[in-house]
Design an enzyme around this catalytic site. Structure first.
Site, PDB file in Angstrom:
ATOM      1  N   SER A  74       5.170 -29.124 -27.021  1.00 19.15           N
ATOM      2  CA  SER A  74       4.762 -29.927 -28.180  1.00 19.15           C
ATOM      3  C   SER A  74       3.349 -30.469 -28.056  1.00 19.15           C
ATOM      4  O   SER A  74       2.672 -30.677 -29.069  1.00 19.15           O
ATOM      5  CB  SER A  74       5.737 -31.092 -28.389  1.00 19.15           C
ATOM      6  OG  SER A  74       5.853 -31.870 -27.207  1.00 19.15           O
ATOM      7  N   ASP A 238       6.598 -42.085 -31.948  1.00 21.56           N
ATOM      8  CA  ASP A 238       7.818 -41.826 -31.169  1.00 21.56           C
ATOM      9  C   ASP A 238       7.739 -42.378 -29.751  1.00 21.56           C
ATOM     10  O   ASP A 238       8.707 -42.309 -29.004  1.00 21.56           O
ATOM     11  CB  ASP A 238       8.154 -40.341 -31.156  1.00 21.56           C
ATOM     12  CG  ASP A 238       7.172 -39.494 -30.335  1.00 21.56           C
ATOM     13  OD1 ASP A 238       6.206 -40.065 -29.780  1.00 21.56           O
ATOM     14  OD2 ASP A 238       7.375 -38.275 -30.272  1.00 21.56           O
ATOM     15  N   HIS A 241       4.911 -39.010 -27.367  1.00 22.04           N
ATOM     16  CA  HIS A 241       3.768 -38.110 -27.496  1.00 22.04           C
ATOM     17  C   HIS A 241       2.483 -38.902 -27.751  1.00 22.04           C
ATOM     18  O   HIS A 241       2.520 -39.997 -28.316  1.00 22.04           O
ATOM     19  CB  HIS A 241       3.994 -37.122 -28.648  1.00 22.04           C
ATOM     20  CG  HIS A 241       5.109 -36.162 -28.382  1.00 22.04           C
ATOM     21  ND1 HIS A 241       6.410 -36.432 -28.714  1.00 22.04           N
ATOM     22  CD2 HIS A 241       5.105 -34.939 -27.792  1.00 22.04           C
ATOM     23  CE1 HIS A 241       7.182 -35.414 -28.345  1.00 22.04           C
ATOM     24  NE2 HIS A 241       6.410 -34.494 -27.780  1.00 22.04           N
TER      25      HIS A 241
END
Length: 359
Positions: A74, A238, A241
């Site tokens: 990611s 979140d 990240h």
């Protein structure tokens, strides 16, 4: 066992297909994964399962575009950034275009949640789909730590991809496993374990990458103090990240190594390490440990007195690359791109800000 010896042991096990984690290690990995899942359930996943885009052309310069491909997890697709131009690939592309005075085309084959074993498929796509890449940037490792992947298995997969790309004539720069100890939602005892495991993997990754002919850039300690002290600015919603600010720092750290690998920083690619800047030459295992403790450090192979290997293995240089001062706003916005296409009659150019491809 010293950190260098431990990293060398993991890399050796990866090369020869052995190794594993003991019962205590397995229990620790399982507990760490459970805590991450609990934290994610409480926080939620505000970004879904896709990055914000960012594929396309960067830099309003003439000439054949440099082909840059992002592989990994990611972080390689910038999950947590608000816009495509804030992803690491876009930051690197815009900076590289400014240094090289040529446009840069970005493609992303990384996947949210990706692990190192997926690099085989991503690498195949990088080589088989579209123009042949000039440089590939790989960012992977965090999900391997939290999903109980044996470090030997993780490192073996990374080394295989780097070696395949290098044999195809592609430059490779790997951003090593980030420091999971900066995630404060993980309880403190496990946060220390997460830090130790992620830095251990980062050092082993570095050894494998250098042995395969690539260069690594340490992200294990990168911004650790800043992420802890400035959580709102550095982390996305979140809390796992990086934010756009965090990704900007990651991209800026990797950019000089990419530019040097491609030969766009004259004299920098094979520059003798400067000991006054904390650089030096050592066997690859000790160089890897040094890099894991100093974010933004590049490690690459080097010859000493005409030899690649010394008494303790492959020689490696660790350097603190510095990119030249960059121009601002190097990305082609949509209107500028359309105007340029109309002028040049290029109807098949890539649209910036598209959706990243998945593996």
């Amino acid at each position: 066992m010293s950190r260098a010896r431990r990293a060398r042991k993991i890399a050796a096990a990866a090369a020869f297909g052995g190794g594993g984690i003991g019962a205590l290690g397995a229990a620790a990995y399982g507990l760490l994964l459970t805590e991450v899942r609990i934290a994610r359930k409480v926080i939620g996943q505000p970004f879904g399962n896709a990055g914000p885009g960012g594929e396309g052309r960067y830099g309003a310069f003439p000439g054949e575009p440099i082909q840059l491909i992002m592989l990994g997890d990611s972080t390689s697709v910038g999950l947590g950034a608000d816009h495509g131009e804030q992803t690491p690939g876009a930051v690197i592309a815009a900076g590289l275009a400014s240094i090289a005075k040529r446009p840069v085309e970005v493609r992303m084959y990384g996947r949210v949640g990706g692990q190192s074993w997926e690099l085989e498929g991503q690498t195949a796509r990088a080589l088989d789909e579209g123009p042949r890449p000039d440089v590939v940037v790989i960012m992977v490792g965090a999900n391997d730590v939290t999903h109980r992947v044996k470090p030997q298995v993780s490192v073996r997969a990374l080394e295989a991809s780097v070696r395949r790309l290098r044999e195809a004539g592609v430059e490779v720069v790997v951003g090593t496993c980030p420091d999971l100890g900066t995630i404060q939602e993980i309880p403190r005892p496990l946060r220390y374990l997460a830090q130790r495991l992620s830095r251990q993997l980062a050092a082993a990754q570095t050894i494998a990458v250098v042995e395969a002919g690539g260069a690594s850039v340490s992200l294990a300690d990168l911004l650790a103090d800043e992420f802890i002290a400035h959580r709102i600015e550095m982390f996305s919603l979140d809390r796992f990240h990086p934010s756009a600010t965090g990704y900007a720092r990651v991209g800026e750290a990797i950019l000089p190594s990419v530019a040097a690998a491609l030969g766009f920083m004259p004299g920098e690619r094979d520059r003798v390490p400067d000991y006054r800047r904390g650089e030096g030459i050592d066997d690859v295992a000790h160089a890897a440990v040094r890099a894991a403790e100093s974010g933004g450090t590049e490690v690459s192979g080097i010859e000493v007195s005409g030899a690649e290997r010394g008494p303790r293995g492959r020689w490696a240089a660790f350097r603190r690359r510095r990119a030249p001062k960059l121009e601002q706003d190097n990305k082609l916005d949509q209107d500028d791109r359309l105007k340029q296409d109309d002028k040049l009659g290029q109807s098949d150019s890539v649209e910036p800000g598209g959706t990243p491809a998945s593996s």
